[in-house]
Write a protein that holds these residues in place. Structure first.
Motif, short mmCIF file in Angstrom:
data_model
loop_
_atom_site.label_atom_id
_atom_site.label_comp_id
_atom_site.label_asym_id
_atom_site.label_seq_id
_atom_site.Cartn_x
_atom_site.Cartn_y
_atom_site.Cartn_z
N ARG A 147 2.34 5.49 -3.14
CA ARG A 147 2.86 6.08 -1.91
C ARG A 147 1.79 7.03 -1.38
O ARG A 147 1.13 7.73 -2.15
N ASP A 165 -6.95 -4.89 -2.70
CA ASP A 165 -7.83 -5.99 -2.31
C ASP A 165 -9.25 -5.74 -2.83
O ASP A 165 -9.71 -4.59 -2.90
N ASP A 195 10.12 5.77 2.66
CA ASP A 195 8.73 5.54 2.28
C ASP A 195 7.99 6.86 2.04
O ASP A 195 6.76 6.88 1.99
N THR A 212 -2.32 10.92 -1.93
CA THR A 212 -1.88 9.62 -2.44
C THR A 212 -1.36 9.80 -3.86
O THR A 212 -1.90 10.59 -4.64
N SER A 269 0.51 3.34 5.77
CA SER A 269 1.21 2.29 5.03
C SER A 269 0.44 0.98 5.05
O SER A 269 0.44 0.23 4.07
N GLU A 270 -0.26 0.69 6.15
CA GLU A 270 -1.07 -0.53 6.22
C GLU A 270 -2.23 -0.46 5.24
O GLU A 270 -2.56 -1.46 4.58
N GLN A 271 -2.85 0.71 5.11
CA GLN A 271 -3.94 0.86 4.15
C GLN A 271 -3.42 0.75 2.72
O GLN A 271 -4.09 0.17 1.86
N CYS A 272 -2.23 1.28 2.46
CA CYS A 272 -1.65 1.17 1.12
C CYS A 272 -1.42 -0.29 0.73
O CYS A 272 -1.60 -0.66 -0.43
N SER A 273 -1.03 -1.11 1.71
CA SER A 273 -0.77 -2.52 1.41
C SER A 273 -2.05 -3.27 1.03
O SER A 273 -1.99 -4.32 0.39
N ARG A 274 -3.23 -2.75 1.41
CA ARG A 274 -4.51 -3.40 1.09
C ARG A 274 -5.27 -2.68 -0.01
O ARG A 274 -6.44 -3.00 -0.27
#
Length: 558
Positions: free
Chosen positions: A494, A457, A530, A501, A449-454
């Motif tokens: 997700r 970028d 999630d 993914t 989930s942390e990687q999905c949030s970035r």
């Protein structure tokens, strides 16, 4: 009755909400409650003291009045010369009337009885009472104590006179008087403390009114004090909200010299400093964007020249030895990647500068999707990644910029192939009357989930040690999000480790319409977790999620 109860409940509920939301209301309510409780406790203590004093005074007055009456009656008996029972009966009756008439105003009744009942029966003496209704208040225990006493003491017994529902406090006083010829008499007097009780009740009412008035007064004072504190704080909070909305010239008036004035002054200083820093950052950002754009433009010419030279070398690479041939191939690949990176940098600089615009045309959205799949299929074959494409068999007309949508799908596919680990990559399309959704899903390594949030970028990589098989520039996902936002759409992702993914690109069928809302999409991720569950289905559907191809409702949780 029910309506009144409901109205009271609504007022109570609104009051609780106001107390929870407002510091001023909470402070006033707590202060009034504390003052009311304190005043109530003081009033109870005061009433206890006052009640004891009033009852003691009433008791002393009753004792004094009864004592004086007993002395007077005893003197009268001492000077009387009685010769028979009739005279004695008449004297007793006269004494009772005299005691009743000469007694204090709270004297209820007088009772005269023969001390020795046997003697009374022999003489034919009839007990006399001025208020027979309350004769039963003269208890037998009190009479027994008086019969055993020879010193002429005055006896006292508190009683409740049943004049009201709760009774009126009072007292029975008794003593013994002696006659020279006819023996001893028991004299009882019933005194009522009704006037004292009424006075205490009035005092209680007055104290209650004082408690309520005091709590209301304290509440009003605290309300005014808190208002003088809360109002400037609210102005500072409002100015903060204005600044948060992007208006950095918001200021508050410094109209006080106390701590609140220090807060107002500090806020203005902070806002001034923040505005200056933001202006400096905006200037630095503009300079950086301008620098990137200028550099990208300036590098296009030498890169084009290098590309032409590389193409010339590539045309004759078979004539070179193996080492030189491999060098030419590496040079050609890196120059191509450099050229793509310059193109992406130019595109990003257009987005940052706000110059990016849509070239909208009404087109079948299946065409740019299929073109992107065809363009990326060579790379997929090289990586042995199957591409499963499922499109509706009817055209789906949408107002889009076909070049940008094709780039969105191509970048998503390139990213999916990089992490597919040889497993299939699925491309699907869902549509209804208002929106379309492009789905790209792989079953590869997945992300946290942390990687999905970035994910979106710039130049960010989920696995820095993994080589970019598709020759990506690190800006592809940022451009995907920017192109989608330019169409007034959104990108949802997700992912789970080991499961792959899943991207859902949601676009309105007409970007000029008002915001359609993601809840109107034909397919979307479930919001109660999630995990990779969706609501809706693929294909062409109306707003009720009905598949036009099968004419069946679509299911939840595919």
């Amino acid at each position: 009755m029910l309506m009144r109860t409901h109205r009271v409940w609504c007022i109570w509920h609104r009051g609780r909400q106001q107390v929870r939301r407002s510091l001023q209301a909470r402070t006033v309510a707590v202060s009034m409650l504390v003052v009311l409780l304190t005043a109530a406790l003081l009033s109870l203590f005061s009433m206890y003291v006052i009640r004891g004093s009033v009852l003691k005074q009433a008791t002393d007055d009753s004792r004094s009045d009864f004592s004086s009456q007993i002395v007077r009656v005893q003197k009268h008996l001492n000077v009387s010369n009685l010769t028979g029972t009739d005279q004695y009966q008449q004297l007793v009756s006269n004494l009772a009337s005299e005691l009743q008439s000469n007694g204090s105003s709270n004297l209820v009744g007088v009772y005269l009885m023969e001390r020795d009942a046997a003697d009374s029966a022999e003489r034919g003496f009839v007990p006399v009472s001025t208020e027979p209704e309350y004769l039963n208040l003269v208890s037998s225990s009190m009479r027994n104590r008086m019969r055993a006493d020879t010193s002429g003491l005055i006896y006292y017994q508190p009683v409740r006179i049943p004049r009201t529902s709760g009774g009126t406090p009072g007292a029975v006083l008794g003593s013994v008087i002696s006659s020279n010829n006819m023996g001893s008499l028991e004299v009882f007097a019933l005194y009522s403390y009704q006037s004292q009780q009424q006075a205490l009740s009035q005092i209680q009412i007055n104290m209650l009114m004082v408690c309520v008035a005091l709590s209301v007064l304290i509440g009003m004072i605290i309300f005014l004090v808190m208002r003088s504190v809360i109002t400037p704080v609210r102005r500072v909070a409002l100015a903060t909200e204005i600044m948060a909305s992007g208006t950095f010239d918001a200021r508050v008036t410094v109209d006080r010299a106390d701590e609140i004035g220090v807060l107002q002054k500090s806020f203005n200083e902070m806002a001034e400093s923040l505005e200056n820093q933001i202006e400096e950052l905006e200037k630095a950002g503009d300079m950086q964007r301008s620098f990137v754009s200028d550099v990208s433009h300036e590098l296009r010419t030498p890169v084009t020249t290098m590309r032409m030279a590389s193409d010339m070398l590539s045309m004759h690479k078979d004539e070179y030895d193996a080492t030189t041939k491999r060098t030419v191939e590496l040079l050609d690949g890196q120059i191509r990647r450099f050229q793509e990176m310059l193109a992406d940098l130019l595109e990003i600089s257009r987005f940052d500068a706000g110059y990016a615009a849509l070239d909208l045309v009404e087109a079948d959205i299946r065409e740019p999707i299929e073109q992107s799949v065809e363009a990326i299929s060579v790379i997929a074959q090289t990586k042995h990644v199957p591409l499963d494409v499922h499109m509706p068999n009817v055209e789906v007309l949408v107002r889009i910029d076909t070049r940008r949508i094709s780039r969105v799908v191509r970048n998503l596919l390139a990213n999916a192939i990089d992490f597919a680990e040889g497993k299939p990559v699925e491309v699907r399309l869902a549509a209804n009357q208002r929106m379309v959704v492009i789905s790209v899903r792989d079953y590869g390594v997945g992300m946290t989930s942390e990687q999905c949030s970035r994910m979106f970028d710039r130049f960010w990589r989920a696995d820095p040690s993994r080589a970019r098989t598709t020759g990506g520039t690190g800006l592809g996902m940022s451009i995907v999000l920017a192109d989608t936002k330019l169409h007034h759409g959104d990108v949802a992702v997700r992912s789970r480790l080991g499961e792959g993914t899943w991207f859902l690109v949601t676009l309105p069928r007409n970007p000029d319409d008002a915001d359609c809302g993601m809840n109107n999409a034909p397919i979307r991720f479930a919001t109660d977790g999630d995990d990779m569950r969706v609501v809706g289905g693929f294909g062409v559907a109306d707003n009720g999620f009905v598949d036009y191809l099968t004419n069946k409702p679509m299911v939840e949780g595919l």
